[in-house]
Design an enzyme around this catalytic site. Structure first.
Site, PDB file in Angstrom:
ATOM      1  CG  HIS A 353      -2.152  -0.818   1.069  1.00  0.00           C
ATOM      2  ND1 HIS A 353      -2.165  -2.173   1.294  1.00  0.00           N
ATOM      3  CD2 HIS A 353      -3.407  -0.487   0.702  1.00  0.00           C
ATOM      4  CE1 HIS A 353      -3.379  -2.636   1.081  1.00  0.00           C
ATOM      5  NE2 HIS A 353      -4.159  -1.635   0.724  1.00  0.00           N
ATOM      6  N   GLY A 354       2.135   1.146   0.214  1.00  0.00           N
ATOM      7  CA  GLY A 354       3.009   2.309   0.220  1.00  0.00           C
ATOM      8  C   GLY A 354       3.396   2.734   1.617  1.00  0.00           C
TER       9      GLY A 354
END
Length: 471
Positions: A353-354
């Site tokens: 998701h970062g």
């Protein structure tokens, strides 16, 4: 603990470019000078529900038209396989450009670099391709987020980038374990990663299922019905997220009702994306079983809103993604122990998701919660010989007290209410009306949201674990 399954919370808004502050604002149906006056149902429909559905259907319609054109051009008549893959990749690029404009170039660059590296590792090593590509994909996503893409732009495309990464990693692991005898050619690889039915909103689909859509495609009434029903449910949850829930539970309500409202708004936005992805995938030909049934299911809201356990929630939150995590992450790391596998699973889902503190905090908290719940209910089920595990027991189980007995029902309802409490707490910071959603929520936003609730869920989880140790 062989049957302990894992999934991840997916930030639904980051996959949806159609979210706009004008629709998600909680004050949409209030006059600035008369904020105390609540509008009627008719005014709510006119000012929020109708424009939200209209805007949503415009975007959904364009996507579904391209999905249908892709299916009609590749599955109505016999078409050479390479042409099918080329049409898949081409239509996917067009719809990606429609949603993401110039930033689509980062997705194309990601695919090109990944295929070159995957080909080199296949030629030189012929093993460890899964872990190598997993590491490279995560590094690529982190580097792009830190150095190459503006936060607002990256927040819009990182959902699509995450889907590309999941497909790349699954192909690499399948090649390692022998599910794929040979690597896909460049055109096959591009057709799979850029397939119009799954490249924007998902869901993740295995490579074998992508190849299967060209083999004896099914056209029937149930196919049309599944598409229509998925679109209707998608629009329903979109309006719940952006209109109805804020109208039913105003800001002046009890803080835990407001927390439940914000969490439900986020979950409803996730259901919107889930049913939309279901519709686009089925329109493209995914999900048929034999000659009649269409079995593709992304999420099951009924098992999330009225849960038996948190484990059940994470399984049914996004079922294809759950299968991906279970197959390629959890089982790969299970040899290091169950707890290590749990942490690895949630850590990988968080990194995909970062660099987002909010999502990392939620996912790691969820990992600890589900582990604690699982081991506690396993122990209680063993001590009392009762069907109170995280999943319903089989009819022939050895427990003395079955699911339909009053005390067992009471215990399972109690654990379900506890799961709802945790979901309200964990989802409270996913505020779809916040301006921070354009860049991603920061550290202070998460802490401030949880602090208003006195970190109650974390304290309850700690008490639950201590209780498990004492039993």
């Amino acid at each position: 603990m062989n049957d302990f399954d894992y999934d991840m919370f997916e930030d639904a808004e980051e996959l949806s470019p159609m979210y706009d502050e004008s629709y998600s604002s909680a004050n949409l149906w209030y006059d600035d000078e008369e904020s105390e006056e609540v509008v009627s149902v008719g005014e709510l429909w006119e000012m929020c529900v109708e424009p939200t559905m209209r805007d949503g259907l415009v975007h959904v319609g364009k996507l579904l038209i391209w999905c249908f054109l892709f299916r009609a051009s590749t599955q109505l008549v016999q078409v050479p396989p390479m042409v099918c893959h080329a049409v898949s990749a081409g239509s996917g690029l067009l719809i990606l450009h429609h949603f993401f404009k110039f930033t689509t170039v980062y997705i194309i660059g990601f695919i090109v670099v990944a295929y070159i590296i995957l080909s080199l590792t296949s030629y030189l090593l012929k093993k460890y391709r899964g872990p190598i590509m997993g590491t490279i994909c995560i590094v690529f996503l982190v580097v792009c987020e830190l150095f190459f893409v503006k936060k607002t732009e990256w927040h819009k495309i990182r959902g699509a980038q995450m889907l590309v990464a999941m497909k790349i990693i699954s192909v690499a692991f399948d090649a390692d374990i022998g599910t794929l005898q040979t690597l896909p050619s460049p055109i096959e690889f591009s057709g799979y990663l850029l397939c119009v039915g799954t490249c924007v909103f998902g869901p993740w689909i295995p490579y074998r299922d992508y190849i299967a859509i060209y083999n004896k495609p099914v056209w029937n009434f149930q196919w049309v019905w599944r598409i229509i029903s998925s679109i209707v449910l998608s629009m329903l949850f979109l309006t719940i997220s952006t209109c109805w829930i804020q109208w039913l539970i105003p800001d002046e309500s009890w803080r835990w009702w407001v927390a439940y409202r914000d969490a439900l708004s986020f979950r409803s936005s996730h259901y919107f994306i889930s049913f939309l992805s279901e519709a686009s995938a089925i329109t493209s030909g995914f999900g048929h079983h034999d000659t009649s049934y269409w079995t593709l299911t992304v999420a099951r809201p009924q098992y999330i809103e009225v849960p038996r356990s948190l484990v059940q929630v994470v399984v049914f939150w996004n079922m294809p993604m759950h299968q991906w995590l279970k197959t390629y992450i959890f089982r790969t790391t299970k040899s290091f122990g169950s707890f290590a596998a749990i942490l690895s699973t949630y850590a990988v889902s968080s990194l995909l998701h970062g660099l987002n503190f909010q999502l990392a905090a939620v996912l790691l908290s969820l990992g600890a919660y589900t582990y604690t719940e699982y081991v506690l209910r396993q122990k209680l089920a063993s001590v009392f010989r009762a069907c109170i595990q995280v999943r319903p027991c089989r009819k022939d189980c050895s427990h003395r007290s079955k699911d339909k007995q009053f005390l067992v029902i009471l215990a399972n309802v109690g654990f379900g209410i506890l799961a709802m409490f945790h979901l309200s707490y964990l989802g409270v910071m996913f505020d779809v009306s916040s301006k921070l959603q354009d860049e991603g929520y920061n550290y202070m936003h998460t802490i401030s949201k949880w602090s208003t609730l006195n970190y109650a869920s974390h304290w309850v989880a700690l008490f639950t674990y201590v209780f498990y140790l004492l039993v």
